[in-house]
Enzyme design. Structure first.
Site, PDB file in Angstrom:
ATOM      1  N   CYS A 120       0.879  -1.169   0.000  1.00  0.00           N
ATOM      2  CA  CYS A 120       0.000   0.000   0.000  1.00  0.00           C
ATOM      3  C   CYS A 120       0.913   1.214   0.000  1.00  0.00           C
ATOM      4  O   CYS A 120       1.951   1.201   0.663  1.00  0.00           O
ATOM      5  CB  CYS A 120      -0.873   0.009   1.249  1.00  0.00           C
ATOM      6  SG  CYS A 120      -2.036   1.378   1.286  1.00  0.00           S
ATOM      7  N   CYS A 130      -3.918   6.123   0.022  1.00  0.00           N
ATOM      8  CA  CYS A 130      -3.494   4.802  -0.451  1.00  0.00           C
ATOM      9  C   CYS A 130      -3.505   4.699  -1.972  1.00  0.00           C
ATOM     10  O   CYS A 130      -3.326   3.608  -2.519  1.00  0.00           O
ATOM     11  CB  CYS A 130      -4.406   3.727   0.142  1.00  0.00           C
ATOM     12  SG  CYS A 130      -4.456   3.752   1.938  1.00  0.00           S
ATOM     13  N   LYS A 195     -11.639  -4.613   4.464  1.00  0.00           N
ATOM     14  CA  LYS A 195     -10.943  -3.645   5.311  1.00  0.00           C
ATOM     15  C   LYS A 195     -11.832  -2.420   5.462  1.00  0.00           C
ATOM     16  O   LYS A 195     -12.214  -1.795   4.478  1.00  0.00           O
ATOM     17  CB  LYS A 195      -9.612  -3.262   4.687  1.00  0.00           C
ATOM     18  CG  LYS A 195      -8.882  -2.171   5.463  1.00  0.00           C
ATOM     19  CD  LYS A 195      -7.488  -1.911   4.921  1.00  0.00           C
ATOM     20  CE  LYS A 195      -6.847  -0.755   5.669  1.00  0.00           C
ATOM     21  NZ  LYS A 195      -5.494  -0.463   5.193  1.00  0.00           N
ATOM     22  N   ARG A 205      -1.405   5.085  12.222  1.00  0.00           N
ATOM     23  CA  ARG A 205      -1.094   6.211  11.337  1.00  0.00           C
ATOM     24  C   ARG A 205      -0.043   7.118  11.953  1.00  0.00           C
ATOM     25  O   ARG A 205       0.752   7.710  11.236  1.00  0.00           O
ATOM     26  CB  ARG A 205      -2.379   6.955  10.973  1.00  0.00           C
ATOM     27  CG  ARG A 205      -3.240   6.085  10.074  1.00  0.00           C
ATOM     28  CD  ARG A 205      -4.513   6.763   9.631  1.00  0.00           C
ATOM     29  NE  ARG A 205      -5.369   5.778   8.963  1.00  0.00           N
ATOM     30  CZ  ARG A 205      -6.644   5.970   8.680  1.00  0.00           C
ATOM     31  NH1 ARG A 205      -7.212   7.138   8.974  1.00  0.00           N
ATOM     32  NH2 ARG A 205      -7.334   5.026   8.078  1.00  0.00           N
ATOM     33  N   ARG A 217     -10.454   8.136   4.245  1.00  0.00           N
ATOM     34  CA  ARG A 217     -10.286   6.971   3.378  1.00  0.00           C
ATOM     35  C   ARG A 217     -11.616   6.331   3.002  1.00  0.00           C
ATOM     36  O   ARG A 217     -11.667   5.186   2.564  1.00  0.00           O
ATOM     37  CB  ARG A 217      -9.405   5.934   4.074  1.00  0.00           C
ATOM     38  CG  ARG A 217      -8.027   6.429   4.479  1.00  0.00           C
ATOM     39  CD  ARG A 217      -7.055   5.257   4.509  1.00  0.00           C
ATOM     40  NE  ARG A 217      -5.888   5.450   5.338  1.00  0.00           N
ATOM     41  CZ  ARG A 217      -4.866   6.251   5.035  1.00  0.00           C
ATOM     42  NH1 ARG A 217      -4.879   6.953   3.933  1.00  0.00           N
ATOM     43  NH2 ARG A 217      -3.829   6.329   5.853  1.00  0.00           N
ATOM     44  N   GLU A 233     -16.871  -8.147  -1.263  1.00  0.00           N
ATOM     45  CA  GLU A 233     -15.456  -7.793  -1.407  1.00  0.00           C
ATOM     46  C   GLU A 233     -14.570  -9.037  -1.321  1.00  0.00           C
ATOM     47  O   GLU A 233     -13.618  -9.188  -2.076  1.00  0.00           O
ATOM     48  CB  GLU A 233     -15.046  -6.816  -0.289  1.00  0.00           C
ATOM     49  CG  GLU A 233     -15.401  -5.366  -0.551  1.00  0.00           C
ATOM     50  CD  GLU A 233     -14.427  -4.714  -1.529  1.00  0.00           C
ATOM     51  OE1 GLU A 233     -13.552  -5.417  -2.061  1.00  0.00           O
ATOM     52  OE2 GLU A 233     -14.561  -3.504  -1.757  1.00  0.00           O
ATOM     53  N   LYS A 248     -10.434  -6.834   8.707  1.00  0.00           N
ATOM     54  CA  LYS A 248      -9.719  -5.836   9.494  1.00  0.00           C
ATOM     55  C   LYS A 248     -10.631  -4.662   9.798  1.00  0.00           C
ATOM     56  O   LYS A 248     -11.260  -4.166   8.867  1.00  0.00           O
ATOM     57  CB  LYS A 248      -8.506  -5.376   8.695  1.00  0.00           C
ATOM     58  CG  LYS A 248      -7.697  -4.318   9.379  1.00  0.00           C
ATOM     59  CD  LYS A 248      -6.572  -3.883   8.484  1.00  0.00           C
ATOM     60  CE  LYS A 248      -5.914  -2.678   9.122  1.00  0.00           C
ATOM     61  NZ  LYS A 248      -5.050  -1.974   8.234  1.00  0.00           N
ATOM     62  N   SER A 274      -4.012  -1.563  15.585  1.00  0.00           N
ATOM     63  CA  SER A 274      -3.304  -0.705  16.538  1.00  0.00           C
ATOM     64  C   SER A 274      -4.213  -0.143  17.628  1.00  0.00           C
ATOM     65  O   SER A 274      -3.816  -0.057  18.786  1.00  0.00           O
ATOM     66  CB  SER A 274      -2.610   0.435  15.788  1.00  0.00           C
ATOM     67  OG  SER A 274      -3.544   1.186  15.044  1.00  0.00           O
ATOM     68  N   TYR A 313       0.028  -7.056  17.361  1.00  0.00           N
ATOM     69  CA  TYR A 313       1.208  -6.455  17.975  1.00  0.00           C
ATOM     70  C   TYR A 313       1.543  -7.151  19.290  1.00  0.00           C
ATOM     71  O   TYR A 313       2.601  -6.927  19.859  1.00  0.00           O
ATOM     72  CB  TYR A 313       0.966  -4.952  18.208  1.00  0.00           C
ATOM     73  CG  TYR A 313       0.620  -4.238  16.915  1.00  0.00           C
ATOM     74  CD1 TYR A 313       1.622  -3.881  16.019  1.00  0.00           C
ATOM     75  CD2 TYR A 313      -0.703  -3.988  16.556  1.00  0.00           C
ATOM     76  CE1 TYR A 313       1.307  -3.270  14.811  1.00  0.00           C
ATOM     77  CE2 TYR A 313      -1.025  -3.379  15.355  1.00  0.00           C
ATOM     78  CZ  TYR A 313      -0.018  -3.020  14.491  1.00  0.00           C
ATOM     79  OH  TYR A 313      -0.323  -2.432  13.289  1.00  0.00           O
TER      80      TYR A 313
HETATM   81  C1  PBG Z   1      -2.354   0.768   5.129  1.00  0.00           C
HETATM   82  C2  PBG Z   1      -2.555   0.081   6.422  1.00  0.00           C
HETATM   83  C3  PBG Z   1      -3.113   0.628   7.582  1.00  0.00           C
HETATM   84  C4  PBG Z   1      -3.063  -0.378   8.545  1.00  0.00           C
HETATM   85  C5  PBG Z   1      -2.466  -1.486   7.959  1.00  0.00           C
HETATM   86  N1  PBG Z   1      -2.181  -1.183   6.641  1.00  0.00           N
HETATM   87  C6  PBG Z   1      -3.599   1.987   7.865  1.00  0.00           C
HETATM   88  C7  PBG Z   1      -4.759   2.552   7.191  1.00  0.00           C
HETATM   89  O1  PBG Z   1      -5.450   1.934   6.406  1.00  0.00           O
HETATM   90  O2  PBG Z   1      -4.976   3.744   7.459  1.00  0.00           O
HETATM   91  C8  PBG Z   1      -3.557  -0.237   9.946  1.00  0.00           C
HETATM   92  C9  PBG Z   1      -3.051  -1.247  10.925  1.00  0.00           C
HETATM   93  C10 PBG Z   1      -3.342  -0.934  12.339  1.00  0.00           C
HETATM   94  O3  PBG Z   1      -4.084  -0.006  12.695  1.00  0.00           O
HETATM   95  O4  PBG Z   1      -2.783  -1.655  13.167  1.00  0.00           O
HETATM   96  N2  PBG Z   1      -1.024   0.682   4.684  1.00  0.00           N
END
Ligand code: PBG
Length: 324
Positions: A120, A130, A195, A205, A217, A233, A248, A274, A313
């Site tokens: 990405c 993205c 996602k 982020r 987004r 999807e 996700k 996260s 994590y």
């Molecule tokens: C995009 C991506 C994101 C995450 C994983 N890949 C961020 C987004 O879509 O804004 C988020 C992962 C997380 O929050 O742990 N490269």
């Protein structure tokens, strides 16, 4: 079967009984550990909203990966933070970019660990989106070629699996085609198929320095309110050639994992993102939650909902707890 003939508590009475009838057991083999890699030397910068997670420079990353491998974690997923960003995220597909170099270092030193790469461009674009921006909009088709080049550069550097997380339409097909044309027919694609445009990505982020400079987004990530659309999807990504599908975030989306499990037979990964991590860390640091138990409960429930693999994590913590 009614009380008092049947008493559900009989089989809950001792840990021995509970162990025998336990339906879901976490295994270290199911964990995927996300790691941030950045430019420079001798860096190990803690991410403030994700205590215990760091941005590593390439010279420090192999130590972290070795530790994960020694704990029995089978796979990592890499996210890159480049030193320069531009409109089209050029560093994302630079054969000598941070992720490409990190893959080479890791595969040389710890060849057995499965290296997955996030595909990405948001960490690499100056605007933080993205996809390619044209007239204030994200241009889907112009982005596909960049994603395919990025995935190819990862495969050429030695990545074992590529994982597109951009949510552009047609990206799995575009990536599969370019990989196949260059002799990477055997490189699997783990697609972030469902996602969502979630607020739970906030800490990531900050970690990846990828907050969009304008807008949000929502024109490419899914509306949090939809579940039938998630099944569509996922189906599309499978038709385009995905080998593993991902949902996700994980915890607020257990219903999506469950539905996907009923409908599809591919391996399902769930991303314990996260924000899910940060919430537990914050509450635990206040003494409001028992961190170890809450981690194990969260991941067990994600697995119970139907996930085969969990990106988290907490991977190292969980591996340590499961070894106890
Ligand atoms: C995009 C991506 C994101 C995450 C994983 N890949 C961020 C987004 O879509 O804004 C988020 C992962 C997380 O929050 O742990 N490269």
């Amino acid at each position: 079967m009614y009380y008092p003939i049947y008493r559900p508590r009989r089989l809950r009475r001792t840990e021995g009984f509970r162990r025998m009838i336990r339906e879901t057991i976490l295994h270290i083999e199911e964990l995927i550990y996300p790691i941030f890699v950045t430019y420079g030397r001798d860096k190990r910068e803690e991410i403030s909203a994700m205590p215990g997670c760091y941005r590593f420079s390439i010279d420090n990353i192999t130590k972290e990966v070795r530790e994960a491998a020694e704990l029995g974690i089978p796979a990592i997923i890499l996210f890159g933070i480049p030193d320069k960003k531009d409109e089209i995220g050029s560093e994302a597909y630079n054969p000598k970019g941070v992720v490409q170099e990190a893959i080479r270092a890791i595969k040389t030193e710890i060849p057995k660990i499965v290296v997955i790469t996030d595909v990405c461009i948001d960490e690499y674009t100056s605007h933080g989106h993205c996809g390619v921006v044209r007239d204030g909009e994200i241009d889907n088709d112009a982005t596909l070629e960049l994603l395919a080049q990025m995935a190819l550069s990862h495969a050429q550097a030695g990545a074992d699996i590529v994982a597109p997380s951009d949510m552009m339409d047609g990206r799995v097909k575009a990536i599969r085609k370019v990989l196949d044309e260059h002799g990477f027919q055997h490189t699997p694609i783990m697609s972030y198929a469902a996602k969502y445009a979630s607020s739970f990505y906030g800490p990531f982020r900050e970690a990846a320095d990828s907050i969009p400079k304008f807008g949000d987004r929502k024109s490419y990530q899914m509306d949090i309110a939809n579940s039938r659309e998630a099944m569509r999807e996922i189906r599309l990504d499978i038709e385009e050639g995905a080998d593993i599908i991902m949902v996700k975030p994980a915890l607020p989306y257990l219903d999506i994992i469950w539905q996907a499990r009923q409908k599809f037979d591919l391996p399902i990964a769930a991303y314990n993102v996260s924000g899910e991590y940060a919430m537990i860390k914050a509450a635990a640091s206040q003494g409001w939650l028992d961190e170890e138990r809450v981690i194990l409960e969260s991941l067990t429930c994600i697995k119970r909902a139907g996930a085969d693999l969990i990106l988290t994590y907490f991977a190292k913590d969980v591996a340590r707890l499961l070894r106890k």
